[in-house]
Write a protein that holds these residues in place. Structure first.
Motif, short mmCIF file in Angstrom:
data_model
loop_
_atom_site.label_atom_id
_atom_site.label_comp_id
_atom_site.label_asym_id
_atom_site.label_seq_id
_atom_site.Cartn_x
_atom_site.Cartn_y
_atom_site.Cartn_z
N THR A 9 0.81 -1.22 0.00
CA THR A 9 0.00 0.00 0.00
C THR A 9 0.84 1.26 0.00
N VAL A 10 0.22 2.32 -0.50
CA VAL A 10 0.75 3.67 -0.37
C VAL A 10 -0.20 4.41 0.57
N GLN A 11 0.28 5.44 1.19
CA GLN A 11 -0.52 6.22 2.14
C GLN A 11 -1.86 6.61 1.53
N GLY A 12 -2.95 6.28 2.22
CA GLY A 12 -4.28 6.66 1.77
C GLY A 12 -5.02 5.63 0.95
N ASP A 13 -4.36 4.52 0.61
CA ASP A 13 -5.05 3.47 -0.12
C ASP A 13 -6.25 2.97 0.66
N THR A 14 -7.26 2.52 -0.06
CA THR A 14 -8.43 1.86 0.51
C THR A 14 -8.62 0.56 -0.27
N PHE A 15 -9.45 -0.34 0.26
CA PHE A 15 -9.65 -1.61 -0.44
C PHE A 15 -10.20 -1.40 -1.85
N ASP A 16 -11.11 -0.45 -2.02
CA ASP A 16 -11.66 -0.25 -3.36
C ASP A 16 -10.64 0.33 -4.32
N ILE A 17 -9.77 1.20 -3.84
CA ILE A 17 -8.71 1.75 -4.70
C ILE A 17 -7.74 0.65 -5.11
N VAL A 18 -7.37 -0.20 -4.17
CA VAL A 18 -6.44 -1.30 -4.49
C VAL A 18 -7.10 -2.25 -5.48
N ALA A 19 -8.36 -2.59 -5.29
CA ALA A 19 -9.06 -3.48 -6.21
C ALA A 19 -9.07 -2.89 -7.62
N TYR A 20 -9.29 -1.59 -7.72
CA TYR A 20 -9.27 -0.95 -9.03
C TYR A 20 -7.88 -1.01 -9.65
N ARG A 21 -6.86 -0.78 -8.85
CA ARG A 21 -5.49 -0.81 -9.38
C ARG A 21 -5.07 -2.19 -9.85
N VAL A 22 -5.44 -3.24 -9.11
CA VAL A 22 -4.97 -4.58 -9.47
C VAL A 22 -5.89 -5.31 -10.45
N TRP A 23 -7.21 -5.03 -10.42
CA TRP A 23 -8.14 -5.75 -11.28
C TRP A 23 -8.94 -4.85 -12.21
N GLY A 24 -8.84 -3.53 -12.02
CA GLY A 24 -9.61 -2.62 -12.86
C GLY A 24 -11.07 -2.52 -12.48
N GLU A 64 -13.30 -1.65 -8.85
CA GLU A 64 -13.37 -1.39 -7.40
C GLU A 64 -14.42 -2.24 -6.72
N MET A 65 -15.39 -2.75 -7.48
CA MET A 65 -16.45 -3.57 -6.89
C MET A 65 -15.94 -4.95 -6.43
N LEU A 66 -14.71 -5.28 -6.75
CA LEU A 66 -14.11 -6.55 -6.32
C LEU A 66 -13.37 -6.42 -4.99
N MET A 67 -13.58 -5.30 -4.30
CA MET A 67 -12.86 -5.09 -3.04
C MET A 67 -13.17 -6.16 -2.01
N HIS A 68 -14.34 -6.77 -2.06
CA HIS A 68 -14.67 -7.84 -1.11
C HIS A 68 -13.71 -9.01 -1.24
N GLU A 69 -13.17 -9.26 -2.43
CA GLU A 69 -12.19 -10.32 -2.63
C GLU A 69 -10.90 -10.01 -1.86
N LEU A 70 -10.50 -8.74 -1.87
CA LEU A 70 -9.30 -8.32 -1.12
C LEU A 70 -9.54 -8.42 0.38
N ILE A 71 -10.71 -8.02 0.82
CA ILE A 71 -11.03 -8.09 2.26
C ILE A 71 -11.00 -9.53 2.74
N GLN A 72 -11.57 -10.44 1.96
CA GLN A 72 -11.55 -11.86 2.34
C GLN A 72 -10.12 -12.41 2.39
N ALA A 73 -9.27 -11.95 1.51
CA ALA A 73 -7.89 -12.44 1.44
C ALA A 73 -7.00 -11.81 2.52
N ASN A 74 -7.49 -10.75 3.18
CA ASN A 74 -6.70 -10.03 4.17
C ASN A 74 -7.54 -9.76 5.42
N PRO A 75 -7.96 -10.82 6.12
CA PRO A 75 -8.86 -10.63 7.26
C PRO A 75 -8.26 -9.80 8.40
#
Length: 71
Positions: free
Chosen positions: A10-25, A27-38
């Motif tokens: 992460t960089v300062q200020g990242d959120t799960f939806d921002i990261v999901a957009y960056r890695v998968w294009g 942001e609605m896939l943020m739940h996948e990141l949350i599940q992988a990072n409990p």
């Protein structure tokens, strides 16, 4: 976790939806990141340097319009 998982730092200020957009294009896939990072499920804004697991997803390949000869 499977060996096919990737990581994202992460960089300062990242959120799960921002990261999901960056890695998968998407942001609605943020739940996948949350599940992988409990351990970080309660995090709203990340500080810099947090390593997140990014699971490999079977995402559909985006397709444009079909040419007339393929219809």
């Amino acid at each position: 976790m499977p060996d096919t998982d990737q990581i994202y730092t992460t960089v300062q200020g990242d959120t799960f939806d921002i990261v999901a957009y960056r890695v998968w294009g998407d942001e609605m896939l943020m739940h996948e990141l949350i599940q992988a990072n409990p351990d970080h499920q309660e995090t709203v804004f990340f500080p810099a340097g947090i390593v997140l697991n990014v699971p490999e997803l079977d995402l559909p390949i985006p397709r444009g319009p079909v040419p007339p000869w393929q219809q």
